[in-house]
Design an enzyme around this catalytic site. Structure first.
Site, PDB file in Angstrom:
ATOM      1  N   ASP A   1      -5.318  -6.655  -6.720  1.00 53.56           N
ATOM      2  CA  ASP A   1      -5.385  -7.659  -5.636  1.00 53.56           C
ATOM      3  C   ASP A   1      -6.164  -8.886  -6.127  1.00 53.56           C
ATOM      4  OD1 ASP A   1      -4.871  -5.931  -2.734  1.00 53.56           O
ATOM      5  OD2 ASP A   1      -5.399  -4.837  -4.548  1.00 53.56           O
TER       6      ASP A   1
ATOM      7  N   ARG B 136      -7.791 -13.647   2.339  1.00 53.62           N
ATOM      8  CA  ARG B 136      -8.593 -14.854   2.547  1.00 53.62           C
ATOM      9  C   ARG B 136      -8.193 -15.968   1.576  1.00 53.62           C
ATOM     10  NH1 ARG B 136     -12.765 -17.264   0.095  1.00 53.62           N
ATOM     11  NH2 ARG B 136     -13.685 -18.894   1.367  1.00 53.62           N
TER      12      ARG B 136
ATOM     13  N   ASP C 122     -11.253  -5.971  -1.497  1.00 48.19           N
ATOM     14  CA  ASP C 122     -10.311  -6.739  -2.328  1.00 48.19           C
ATOM     15  C   ASP C 122      -9.115  -7.203  -1.499  1.00 48.19           C
ATOM     16  OD1 ASP C 122     -12.049  -5.377  -3.993  1.00 48.19           O
ATOM     17  OD2 ASP C 122     -10.589  -5.105  -5.588  1.00 48.19           O
TER      18      ASP C 122
ATOM     19  N   GLY D  49      -3.628  -2.004  -7.674  1.00 43.72           N
ATOM     20  CA  GLY D  49      -4.515  -2.586  -6.651  1.00 43.72           C
ATOM     21  C   GLY D  49      -5.951  -2.070  -6.687  1.00 43.72           C
TER      22      GLY D  49
ATOM     23  N   HIS E 232       0.843  -1.199   0.000  1.00 42.24           N
ATOM     24  CA  HIS E 232       0.000   0.000   0.000  1.00 42.24           C
ATOM     25  C   HIS E 232       0.878   1.248   0.000  1.00 42.24           C
ATOM     26  CE1 HIS E 232      -3.627  -2.449   1.550  1.00 42.24           C
ATOM     27  NE2 HIS E 232      -3.576  -2.410   0.243  1.00 42.24           N
TER      28      HIS E 232
ATOM     29  N   HIS F 147     -10.587  -0.018  -1.757  1.00 44.63           N
ATOM     30  CA  HIS F 147     -10.662  -1.425  -2.167  1.00 44.63           C
ATOM     31  C   HIS F 147     -10.361  -2.377  -1.007  1.00 44.63           C
ATOM     32  CE1 HIS F 147      -6.490  -0.240  -2.571  1.00 44.63           C
ATOM     33  NE2 HIS F 147      -6.109  -1.468  -2.825  1.00 44.63           N
TER      34      HIS F 147
ATOM     35  N   ASP G  74      -1.499  -1.636   4.763  1.00 41.70           N
ATOM     36  CA  ASP G  74      -1.461  -0.490   5.677  1.00 41.70           C
ATOM     37  C   ASP G  74      -2.509  -0.672   6.780  1.00 41.70           C
ATOM     38  OD1 ASP G  74      -1.510   1.917   6.941  1.00 41.70           O
ATOM     39  OD2 ASP G  74      -1.791   3.132   5.134  1.00 41.70           O
TER      40      ASP G  74
HETATM   41  O1  LIG Z   1      -3.469  -1.310  -3.456  1.00 41.33           O
HETATM   42  C1  LIG Z   1      -2.676  -2.230  -3.489  1.00 41.33           C
HETATM   43  C2  LIG Z   1      -2.947  -3.490  -2.810  1.00 41.33           C
HETATM   44  O2  LIG Z   1      -4.171  -3.524  -2.144  1.00 41.33           O
HETATM   45  C3  LIG Z   1      -1.398  -2.093  -4.211  1.00 41.33           C
HETATM   46  O3  LIG Z   1      -1.620  -1.611  -5.503  1.00 41.33           O
HETATM   47  P1  LIG Z   1      -0.509  -0.793  -6.251  1.00 41.33           P
HETATM   48  O4  LIG Z   1       0.725  -1.612  -6.223  1.00 41.33           O
HETATM   49  O5  LIG Z   1      -1.022  -0.587  -7.639  1.00 41.33           O
HETATM   50  O6  LIG Z   1      -0.355   0.491  -5.482  1.00 41.33           O
END
Ligand SMILES: O=C(CO)COP(=O)(O)O
Length: 157
Positions: free
Chosen positions: A71, A107, A101, A66, A19, A98, A91
């Site tokens: 994800d 999971r 996701d 992501g 994140h 998301h 994080d």
């Molecule tokens: O959001 C993410 C995982 O949940 C990571 O995505 P990015 O690597 O595109 O920032």
């Protein structure tokens, strides 16, 4: 045999995801372990992968970002048995659009018994595991009883 040579003989498919608030940490971790990681096939969600490729001399198979479904792409690769390990620095302080996701990815990794590191200390343990340099693949649960149950439900409806 040298430690990195053993890795070369047994390449794993490793997914890297971080994140935004964790991207610096991921960059530092990947940089520290680059001599080992470059022996393996690396996947990453879009922005994480672009950041790593931009800063380090690594080849990374980049998926969608992501929030746009990256994800879920990693999750799909897990269900088809294409991922041996997930390094996911998520994080714990910020809610994200998301989040469903993120939860789904964690999971599905648990469902398929994929080794997962959600922080740097665990990632250190995984990458330094002697199993990394061996012909090790995680066992995959059978789930036959679950499939039978689902079939029975389908047939009685
Ligand atoms: O959001 C993410 C995982 O949940 C990571 O995505 P990015 O690597 O595109 O920032």
């Amino acid at each position: 045999m040298k430690y990195t040579q053993r890795h070369m003989n047994h390449p794993k498919h490793i997914a890297l995801v971080a994140h935004d608030n964790k991207k610096k940490e991921m960059l530092a971790w990947v940089s520290e372990h680059a001599p080992i990681l470059e022996q393996h096939h690396l996947y990453a969600t879009g922005t994480t992968g672009a950041l790593l490729e931009h800063n380090l001399d690594l080849t990374i198979e980049k998926l969608i970002s992501g929030p746009l479904g990256g994800d879920q792409q990693v999750g799909a690769l897990i269900t088809e048995g294409s991922i041996d390990m997930l390094i996911f620095f998520w994080d714990p302080f910020e809610p994200l659009p998301h989040d469903p996701d993120v939860k789904a990815l964690l999971r599905i990794a648990a469902v398929w018994n994929v080794p997962v590191a959600c922080n740097q200390a665990t990632a250190d343990f995984l990458i330094q595991s002697p199993l990394m340099g061996e012909n090790y693949t995680h066992s995959v649960p059978d789930y036959e009883h679950y499939r039978i149950k689902r079939r029975n439900i389908a047939e009685t409806n």
